[in-house]
Design an enzyme around this catalytic site. Structure first.
Site, short mmCIF file in Angstrom:
data_model
loop_
_atom_site.label_atom_id
_atom_site.label_comp_id
_atom_site.label_asym_id
_atom_site.label_seq_id
_atom_site.Cartn_x
_atom_site.Cartn_y
_atom_site.Cartn_z
N LYS A 145 0.42 3.39 -2.98
CA LYS A 145 -0.74 4.27 -3.17
C LYS A 145 -0.32 5.74 -3.14
CE LYS A 145 -3.96 0.85 -1.41
NZ LYS A 145 -4.26 0.04 -0.26
N VAL A 177 1.24 -3.80 3.81
CA VAL A 177 1.19 -5.11 4.46
C VAL A 177 2.42 -5.98 4.18
CG1 VAL A 177 -1.33 -5.25 4.74
CG2 VAL A 177 -0.27 -6.13 2.64
N SER A 216 0.79 -1.24 0.00
CA SER A 216 0.00 0.00 0.00
C SER A 216 0.82 1.29 0.00
CB SER A 216 -0.93 0.03 1.21
OG SER A 216 -2.01 -0.81 0.97
N TYR A 244 -3.76 -1.81 -10.22
CA TYR A 244 -3.72 -1.79 -8.75
C TYR A 244 -2.82 -2.91 -8.19
CZ TYR A 244 -5.11 -2.25 -3.91
OH TYR A 244 -5.06 -2.37 -2.55
N TYR A 295 -4.69 3.85 7.97
CA TYR A 295 -6.06 3.33 8.05
C TYR A 295 -6.68 3.60 9.42
CZ TYR A 295 -3.74 1.20 4.16
OH TYR A 295 -2.98 1.01 3.05
O1 DON Z 1 -4.94 -4.84 -1.75
C1 DON Z 1 -4.38 -5.33 -0.78
O2 DON Z 1 -4.98 -5.87 0.10
C2 DON Z 1 -2.87 -5.23 -0.74
N1 DON Z 1 -2.33 -5.30 -2.06
C3 DON Z 1 -2.43 -3.94 -0.11
C4 DON Z 1 -2.89 -3.77 1.29
C5 DON Z 1 -2.00 -2.95 2.13
O3 DON Z 1 -0.79 -2.91 1.99
C6 DON Z 1 -2.66 -2.28 3.23
N2 DON Z 1 -1.68 -1.73 4.09
N3 DON Z 1 -1.43 -1.69 5.18
#
Ligand code: DON
Length: 306
Positions: free
Chosen positions: A68, A260, A65, A190, A242
């Site tokens: 982003k 993540v 993420s 994405y 978040y």
């Molecule tokens: O879309 C997802 O769930 C992962 N590619 C990214 C989620 C993420 O990194 C949220 N961060 N803390």
């Protein structure tokens, strides 16, 4: 100052180590579950170009993420304020992949750093770029000064195979008309940006752009205006973690973003950018040791943005 930063990083590293076994590696993306959970690195780069680092700071990992922020920066550089007509700037107070708010807020994601918001940003990039994947990659390479930054196709494929919730989010946003291209096209971009692999060094270098008010520190090329940079940092401050954005502000006091894959990047305007990597996550999806390390950093330096 340099010896101070050096000794502080060593202290932080050692003081965070007792948390080594706390938390769990993200396993809802099977390819991410393969990572060695004991990795731990920190890299701090100042606007003067000094580097301080410790541990596995030069090893590339899945930035997830954190990407982003890059997608948002590129979209804002292309269409400016118009981005915020299609995505809000309020903290969600929900998990990054929550569906509930989207339904009653009619497909306008709360902010660009939750999954649905990033998908709308990807939709904008598809619209504005001829070769979105290539151009996004070039943008991140330019910011990080590292031409070897690339997507991990295995991770992108793994996310696609198990991305049921992300597909639900994209379809829901599309049903409200806030995604213009096909859901497949948007998810492809994405999942690829999430699969970008970078080291703590690469991330700290790239985020210096925001510490330097939108100009690349080495060439002084303006990528974002001062005002746009302020907006991006503000969104990171309020939405970068978040439903733990408050906690990160409270304990660390810097704008930043987590992923993540276990990475966190934060910046101190006018001063430095710092990245940490440790794959074990807390229940909110943020790196346990990374959060601790950054809390210790601003405490020991006695300086945050507040
Ligand atoms: O879309 C997802 O769930 C992962 N590619 C990214 C989620 C993420 O990194 C949220 N961060 N803390």
């Amino acid at each position: 100052m340099s010896s101070r930063y050096n000794s502080i990083l060593t202290e932080i590293y050692n003081e965070a180590l007792p948390l080594k076994q706390t938390g769990t590696v993200a396993n809802y993306i099977p390819e991410l579950a393969k990572i060695d959970p004991d990795k731990f690195g920190i890299h701090l780069r100042t606007l003067d170009g000094d580097d301080f680092f410790i541990g596995d700071s030069d090893e590339k990992f899945s930035i997830q993420s954190i990407s982003k922020v890059f997608a948002l920066a590129l979209a804002v550089s292309l269409i400016g304020e118009k981005v915020f007509k299609r995505v809000g700037v309020e903290p969600s107070g929900s998990s990054f992949n929550s569906l509930v708010q989207l339904e009653y807020e009619k497909g306008i994601p709360r902010n660009p750093l939750i999954n649905a918001g990033a998908m709308v940003v990807c939709d904008i990039l598809i619209d504005k770029l001829k070769h979105p994947k290539k151009e996004i990659l070039n943008f991140v390479r330019k910011l990080s000064g590292n031409q070897s930054v690339s997507f991990n196709e295995h991770v992108a494929a793994s996310e696609k195979e198990f991305g049921f919730r992300n597909a639900a989010l994209a379809n829901l946003v599309k049903s409200f008309g806030n995604i213009h291209h096909t859901v497949d096209e948007v998810l492809d971009i994405y999942f690829h940006i999430c699969s970008l692999e970078m080291s703590c060094r690469d991330l700290a270098t790239a985020f210096l752009l925001f510490a330097n008010h939108g100009k690349l520190p080495n060439t002084h090329e303006e990528i974002l205006t001062k005002s746009q940079t302020k907006r991006l940092s503000a969104v990171m401050q309020t939405c970068g973690f978040y439903d733990e954005a408050g906690e990160f502000s409270f304990t660390v006091g810097l704008p930043g973003k987590s992923g993540v894959g276990g990475g966190i990047v934060a910046l101190h305007p006018h001063k430095y950018a710092v990245a940490t990597w440790s794959p074990r996550l807390n229940a909110k999806g943020n790196s346990v040791m990374g959060m601790k390390a950054l809390e210790l950093l601003t405490t020991k330096l006695g300086s945050s943005i507040f």
